[in-house]
Scaffold this active site. Structure first.
Site, PDB file in Angstrom:
ATOM      1  N   ASP A  98       0.243  -1.254  -0.141  1.00  0.00           N
ATOM      2  CA  ASP A  98      -0.176   0.048   0.036  1.00  0.00           C
ATOM      3  C   ASP A  98       0.517   1.455  -0.169  1.00  0.00           C
ATOM      4  OD1 ASP A  98       0.958  -0.202   2.852  1.00  0.00           O
ATOM      5  OD2 ASP A  98      -0.859   0.215   3.221  1.00  0.00           O
ATOM      6  N   GLU A 100      16.771  -3.884  15.812  1.00  0.00           N
ATOM      7  CA  GLU A 100      17.158  -4.895  17.096  1.00  0.00           C
ATOM      8  C   GLU A 100      18.362  -6.679  17.463  1.00  0.00           C
ATOM      9  OE1 GLU A 100      14.901  -4.035  21.271  1.00  0.00           O
ATOM     10  OE2 GLU A 100      14.310  -2.432  19.805  1.00  0.00           O
TER      11      GLU A 100
HETATM   12  C1  UGA Z   1       2.401  -1.032   9.159  1.00  0.00           C
HETATM   13  C2  UGA Z   1       3.562  -2.382   9.517  1.00  0.00           C
HETATM   14  O1  UGA Z   1       3.730  -2.589   8.132  1.00  0.00           O
HETATM   15  C3  UGA Z   1       2.696  -3.652  10.224  1.00  0.00           C
HETATM   16  O2  UGA Z   1       3.835  -4.409  10.730  1.00  0.00           O
HETATM   17  C4  UGA Z   1       2.457  -3.020  11.893  1.00  0.00           C
HETATM   18  O3  UGA Z   1       1.284  -3.808  12.385  1.00  0.00           O
HETATM   19  C5  UGA Z   1       1.619  -1.631  12.240  1.00  0.00           C
HETATM   20  O4  UGA Z   1       2.201  -1.064  11.064  1.00  0.00           O
HETATM   21  C6  UGA Z   1       1.519  -1.346  13.182  1.00  0.00           C
HETATM   22  O5  UGA Z   1       2.565  -0.015  12.982  1.00  0.00           O
HETATM   23  O6  UGA Z   1       0.988  -1.435  14.153  1.00  0.00           O
HETATM   24  P1  UGA Z   1      -0.172  -0.355   8.584  1.00  0.00           P
HETATM   25  O7  UGA Z   1      -0.131   0.159   7.315  1.00  0.00           O
HETATM   26  O8  UGA Z   1      -1.055  -0.516   9.232  1.00  0.00           O
HETATM   27  O9  UGA Z   1       0.975  -1.576   8.671  1.00  0.00           O
HETATM   28  O10 UGA Z   1      -1.183  -2.433   8.058  1.00  0.00           O
HETATM   29  P2  UGA Z   1      -1.215  -2.672   6.495  1.00  0.00           P
HETATM   30  O11 UGA Z   1      -0.560  -1.766   5.852  1.00  0.00           O
HETATM   31  O12 UGA Z   1      -2.818  -3.041   6.047  1.00  0.00           O
HETATM   32  O13 UGA Z   1      -0.856  -3.941   6.202  1.00  0.00           O
HETATM   33  C7  UGA Z   1       1.210  -4.066   6.100  1.00  0.00           C
HETATM   34  C8  UGA Z   1       1.168  -4.895   5.444  1.00  0.00           C
HETATM   35  O14 UGA Z   1       0.344  -6.429   6.333  1.00  0.00           O
HETATM   36  C9  UGA Z   1       0.911  -4.529   3.902  1.00  0.00           C
HETATM   37  O15 UGA Z   1       1.625  -5.092   3.110  1.00  0.00           O
HETATM   38  C10 UGA Z   1      -0.542  -5.543   3.693  1.00  0.00           C
HETATM   39  O16 UGA Z   1      -0.822  -5.816   2.524  1.00  0.00           O
HETATM   40  C11 UGA Z   1       0.352  -6.729   4.941  1.00  0.00           C
HETATM   41  N1  UGA Z   1      -1.281  -7.843   5.473  1.00  0.00           N
HETATM   42  C12 UGA Z   1      -2.166  -6.850   6.428  1.00  0.00           C
HETATM   43  C13 UGA Z   1      -1.562  -9.197   5.560  1.00  0.00           C
HETATM   44  O17 UGA Z   1      -0.475  -9.452   5.304  1.00  0.00           O
HETATM   45  N2  UGA Z   1      -2.764  -9.238   6.238  1.00  0.00           N
HETATM   46  C14 UGA Z   1      -3.281  -8.821   6.921  1.00  0.00           C
HETATM   47  O18 UGA Z   1      -3.824  -9.136   7.122  1.00  0.00           O
HETATM   48  C15 UGA Z   1      -3.075  -7.692   7.229  1.00  0.00           C
HETATM   49 MN    MN Z   2       0.283   0.221   5.410  1.00  0.00          MN
END
Ligand code: UGA
Ligand code: MN
Length: 346
Positions: A200, A288
């Site tokens: 994304d 880390e």
């Molecule tokens: C970001 C980080 O990528 C996450 O690892 C972290 O948990 C999150 O911030 C946080 O700091 O809480 P975020 O942008 O909030 O994530 O979430 P998404 O963009 O929805 O997901 C990250 C990646 O994981 C994307 O490439 C998405 O396709 C994938 N994803 C998302 C999955 O593979 N499974 C899911 O159920 C949701």
């Molecule tokens: Mn994201």
């Protein structure tokens, strides 16, 4: 009865050939001309215009497949060999490979996101795209897209463990990234650089050339992260001294997932390096686990003065509803379209 039959015989078999010779010739000529006209019309008919929509859709699909096949042949190799690299014109000798790990999961935006990300990656040489899907069963459209993408790719599946699926704040993409890292540990025999590229985000292709030189860990700003609008290392005299981020919360490395790259060599030298299932602390905990400190960080993007990556995100669309009864879609292109939509099932 006999008389009737005899008369018919006379009319067809005897009288016809007995027409005057001139008229006979004319008839033959007329027949030949009609045949010729019909043939010409047949040859010149724009068949596509007169085919049913279903056949047009079929034909277009075949054409698309043929184009994809040509692109495929052009890209030479699609899957990395035993040494973790591909070959062909996109793989010049001596160029360090990039391992781009992209977590993804089924939703309405999945194919559009992968299309955008994948087409950015097409601008980059010597790149292995490790796409890891959060599923038990592969999404066909994803496999199809990867196959036709012209990229050197690896497709893996890694479902988020059930206990984390139940959490309110889920550690998204962690199972996926760890699966990608495991693949790298096993296959990346020629070294290279690892980068976590969520599906994304928006990537300026220049960042890929900049991370290629990463010795241990390189870092750079990411736009559209938290209310501050950017997340970046704080750089003074070419050195990282601190972190600028909307959520510091005791994190040793307060960076975004898209804001750093790690060398394969450094990763392989840290046998325990992995990403923990702790939402919000994935980045810092992973870094880390590599046993690095601020002095090891190589600032990129012109000493972190430029933004070359953005956490764009995409509007979340609801699954497609079933087609309404009042529109007749039988034998039409709509059937092919419906197959491509996400209906909410994983
Ligand atoms: C970001 C980080 O990528 C996450 O690892 C972290 O948990 C999150 O911030 C946080 O700091 O809480 P975020 O942008 O909030 O994530 O979430 P998404 O963009 O929805 O997901 C990250 C990646 O994981 C994307 O490439 C998405 O396709 C994938 N994803 C998302 C999955 O593979 N499974 C899911 O159920 C949701
Ligand atoms: Mn994201």
């Amino acid at each position: 009865q006999n008389y009737k039959n005899a008369k018919r015989f006379y009319l067809i078999e005897i009288q016809m050939p007995r027409l005057p010779r001139r008229r006979q010739m004319m008839m033959v000529l007329c027949g030949a001309a009609t045949l010729l006209l019909l043939l010409t019309a047949l040859v010149h008919t724009d068949t596509q215009r007169y085919y049913s929509p279903l056949r047009i859709a079929d034909k277009l699909a075949t054409q698309r497949e043929q184009i994809a096949e040509v692109a495929a042949a052009d890209a030479d190799t699609f899957e990395p060999g035993s040494d973790g690299v591909c070959s062909g014109r996109r793989w010049p000798r001596g160029v360090r490979p990039l391992y781009i790990i992209t977590p993804t999961y089924p939703r309405a935006e999945q194919i559009p996101e992968l299309t955008r990300t994948g087409q950015t990656l097409l601008h980059v040489d010597a790149l292995v795209w490790i796409v890891v899907e959060d599923v038990n069963k592969a999404t066909k459209a994803v496999l199809h897209y990867l196959k036709s993408s012209g990229l050197c790719y690896v497709y893996l599946k890694a479902r988020m463990p059930v206990k984390y699926q139940k959490l309110k704040t889920k550690p998204r993409g962690v199972a996926n990234r760890n699966a990608g890292l495991t693949w790298i540990r096993k296959h990346a025999k020629r070294g290279g650089v690892i980068y976590f590229a969520d599906d994304d985000n928006t990537y300026d292709r220049r960042i890929f050339e900049q991370i290629r030189g990463t010795k241990k860990v390189s870092m750079f700003p990411v736009g559209l992260v938290t209310k501050l609008g950017v997340s970046s290392p704080v750089v003074r005299d070419g050195k990282v001294t601190d972190f600028y981020d909307g959520w510091i919360s005791n994190r040793k490395f307060a960076v975004d997932m898209a804001g750093f790259a790690v060398s394969v060599e450094k990763f392989l030298n840290s046998p325990k390096a992995a990403m923990p299932y702790i939402a919000g602390r994935e980045e810092t905990k992973f870094l880390e686990s590599l046993n690095i400190s601020n002095i090891d960080i190589e600032p990129l993007a012109n000493n972190c003065q430029e933004i070359l990556v953005w956490h764009t995100r995409t509007f979340k669309n609801a699954p497609a509803r079933p087609s309404p009864k009042e529109i007749n879609i039988t034998d039409s292109n709509i059937q092919s379209l419906l197959k491509q939509l996400w209906n909410g099932k994983r």
